[in-house]
Design a protein around this motif. Structure first.
Motif, short mmCIF file in Angstrom:
data_model
loop_
_atom_site.label_atom_id
_atom_site.label_comp_id
_atom_site.label_asym_id
_atom_site.label_seq_id
_atom_site.Cartn_x
_atom_site.Cartn_y
_atom_site.Cartn_z
N HIS A 58 -1.17 -3.35 -4.58
CA HIS A 58 -2.09 -3.85 -3.55
C HIS A 58 -2.31 -5.28 -3.82
O HIS A 58 -2.30 -6.01 -4.83
CB HIS A 58 -3.57 -3.40 -3.77
CG HIS A 58 -3.40 -1.68 -3.52
ND1 HIS A 58 -3.86 -0.76 -4.46
CD2 HIS A 58 -3.03 -1.04 -2.37
CE1 HIS A 58 -3.68 0.47 -3.85
NE2 HIS A 58 -3.41 0.47 -2.53
N SER A 102 0.68 -1.07 0.00
CA SER A 102 0.00 -0.08 0.26
C SER A 102 0.92 1.23 -0.17
O SER A 102 2.07 1.01 0.37
CB SER A 102 -1.02 -0.09 1.47
OG SER A 102 -0.30 0.19 2.33
N HIS A 103 0.35 2.23 -0.20
CA HIS A 103 1.12 3.45 -0.10
C HIS A 103 1.22 3.86 1.23
O HIS A 103 2.47 4.49 1.63
CB HIS A 103 0.21 4.68 -0.97
CG HIS A 103 -0.01 4.68 -2.42
ND1 HIS A 103 1.07 4.94 -3.31
CD2 HIS A 103 -1.00 4.32 -3.23
CE1 HIS A 103 0.64 4.53 -4.45
NE2 HIS A 103 -0.53 4.39 -4.51
N GLU A 125 -7.15 3.68 1.44
CA GLU A 125 -6.88 3.37 -0.04
C GLU A 125 -7.74 2.47 -0.55
O GLU A 125 -7.91 2.19 -1.81
CB GLU A 125 -5.42 2.85 -0.37
CG GLU A 125 -4.24 3.73 0.17
CD GLU A 125 -2.98 3.15 -0.07
OE1 GLU A 125 -2.76 2.38 -0.65
OE2 GLU A 125 -2.13 3.53 1.13
N THR A 167 7.69 -0.15 -5.75
CA THR A 167 6.69 -0.29 -6.62
C THR A 167 5.34 -0.60 -5.63
O THR A 167 5.68 -1.62 -4.82
CB THR A 167 6.53 -1.48 -7.70
OG1 THR A 167 7.85 -0.89 -8.59
CG2 THR A 167 5.39 -1.34 -8.54
N VAL A 168 4.27 0.06 -5.53
CA VAL A 168 3.43 -0.20 -4.93
C VAL A 168 2.22 -1.17 -5.48
O VAL A 168 1.79 -0.87 -6.59
CB VAL A 168 2.44 1.11 -4.36
CG1 VAL A 168 1.08 0.60 -3.53
CG2 VAL A 168 3.23 1.82 -3.35
N GLY A 210 -3.60 1.22 5.05
CA GLY A 210 -4.22 1.01 3.90
C GLY A 210 -5.62 0.76 3.52
O GLY A 210 -6.04 0.95 2.54
N GLU A 231 4.21 2.15 1.96
CA GLU A 231 5.57 2.68 1.43
C GLU A 231 6.01 4.00 2.06
O GLU A 231 7.31 4.19 2.24
CB GLU A 231 5.25 3.29 -0.32
CG GLU A 231 6.09 4.05 -0.85
CD GLU A 231 5.74 4.84 -2.25
OE1 GLU A 231 6.49 5.17 -3.15
OE2 GLU A 231 4.58 4.87 -2.15
N VAL A 232 5.07 4.60 2.59
CA VAL A 232 5.54 6.29 3.26
C VAL A 232 6.19 5.84 4.51
O VAL A 232 7.25 6.41 4.95
CB VAL A 232 4.21 6.69 3.52
CG1 VAL A 232 4.53 7.79 4.74
CG2 VAL A 232 3.44 7.45 2.33
#
Length: 389
Positions: free
Chosen positions: A174, A154-155, A317, A171-172, A314, A158-159
């Motif tokens: 899901h 998920s982003h 999202e 690379t994200v 997540g 990543e964060v």
């Protein structure tokens, strides 16, 4: 020579292991799965005919997410033997894919010898809520030094990776959900069986929480919320894992203290989760800490069942544009109100669930995630040749 060596430390069937199982079974690339301990995950791989092997990882399996430097240093002697053994195995692969933090640690150290392209698939939020500072520094430092690329589920994941100091290209992707188990299910039949087996009144609204019993998964929050929804029954599907047996005992004490023993049903581990999701009225995701992805939420959407989720990580999202209800994590009142609203307006709830299913099929269907993962693998190691049809 193995094309892709997929590594996971756990023999249990957690969310990361389910995702790896799905990928290994659907990728067109030549893969071999290696697991550090026997258990239901390894058994499931073998039953499905997916090439799998056990690789001893020493006492790394005894390290917990909250351990400090003393514990980490204590495993070095046995870890050294595991690193050498894994390095020999990695040399027979064109690319190594670490699916968990413990797998990444051992693979990264072994990669100092094997020198293979190494992808880390991160399924965790790298914050103090989930990991000690030591464990974060070890994983991030080793990945920066010895890994090639990171896949984040998920982003939000990543964060957290970037904030912890991660420097790899990311690379994200899901998590992918196989739509097949949710298709053509006899919803009324599943509900009737659940009502009969659990002793639930036929007319009672059924709320469900799916997931391992763990303090941050919020089963205690769901119990408090259901106590404020008269007549509704709660089914908890999942078992205690990774030493969380004491939490299950505390949940059972909560049930007694709240006086809802006749309305709460512990179903334990179930292999028919997809079908069960279609037989309940509302699915609750009540995690009190940010969820890296929220596989259960996407599965509930795929099942076409109304879902209420904690608005963090997540989950934000996944649930968007009226496909579910988001509530603040740990807010018992908001969770109870959302459940009451969905029960009171079934027409609107069904319409929301239908939108959610269409969204899940478009965004989270397994073939989409598998194709995107294959693309990353082939970018990192372009010499791998597809060997499956």
């Amino acid at each position: 020579m193995t094309g892709v060596l997929l590594l996971d430390h756990s023999g249990e069937l957690g969310g990361g292991e389910l995702s790896l199982f799905d990928y290994a079974g659907t990728t067109r690339l030549p893969v071999q799965v290696a697991v550090f301990e026997p258990g239901p995950f390894f058994d499931r791989l073998e039953e499905a005919g997916i090439a799998a092997e056990l690789i001893a990882a020493g006492s790394v399996l005894n390290v917990r997410r909250d351990n400090g430097i003393a514990k980490v240093l204590g495993i070095v002697p046995s870890l050294t033997r595991s690193i050498l053994a894994l390095a020999r195995r990695m040399r027979r692969a064109q690319l190594v894919y670490a699916n968990s933090q413990k797998a990444l640690v051992v693979a990264a150290l072994a990669n100092g010898i094997a020198r293979r392209p190494l992808i880390w698939h991160l399924h965790d939020i790298m914050t103090a809520t989930h990991f000690s500072g030591t464990m974060r520094r070890v994983a991030i430092g080793l990945s920066n030094r010895f890994a090639t690329h990171l896949i984040a589920n998920s982003h939000a994941t990543e964060v957290s990776y970037r904030q912890a100091g991660g420097k790899l290209p990311v690379t994200v992707i899901h998590n992918g959900i196989d739509p097949a188990p949710f298709a053509d299910v006899d919803r009324s039949g599943v509900r009737a069986a659940l009502v009969r087996d659990a002793g639930i009144p036929e007319e009672a609204p059924i709320v469900a929480l799916f997931g391992r019993l763990s303090s941050w998964k919020g089963q205690d929050v769901a119990l408090a919320a259901i106590a404020a929804v008269p007549g509704a029954h709660l089914v908890l599907v999942g078992s205690a894992m990774f030493g969380d047996g004491a939490f299950e005992a505390s949940l059972r004490r909560d049930v007694t203290a709240l006086g809802i023993g006749d309305r709460v049903h512990f179903l334990g581990f179930r292999s028919d989760v997809a079908a069960l999701m279609t037989g309940v009225d509302v699915i609750v995701h009540a995690s009190t800490a940010p969820e890296p992805f929220g596989r259960v939420i996407a599965e509930a959407m795929m099942a076409g069942t109304p879902v209420v989720a904690s608005a963090a990580g997540g989950a934000i999202e996944i649930v968007e544009d009226g496909t579910g209800v988001l509530v603040p994590p740990g807010d018992v009142g908001a969770l109870a109100a959302a459940i009451r609203h969905l029960i009171a307006d079934p027409v609107a709830a069904v319409a929301m669930a239908q939108r959610a299913r269409a969204t899940a099929l478009a965004r989270f269907a397994l073939p989409v995630a598998t194709a995107r993962t294959d693309a990353v693998v082939l970018t990192v190691a372009p010499g791998i040749v597809s060997g499956r049809t």
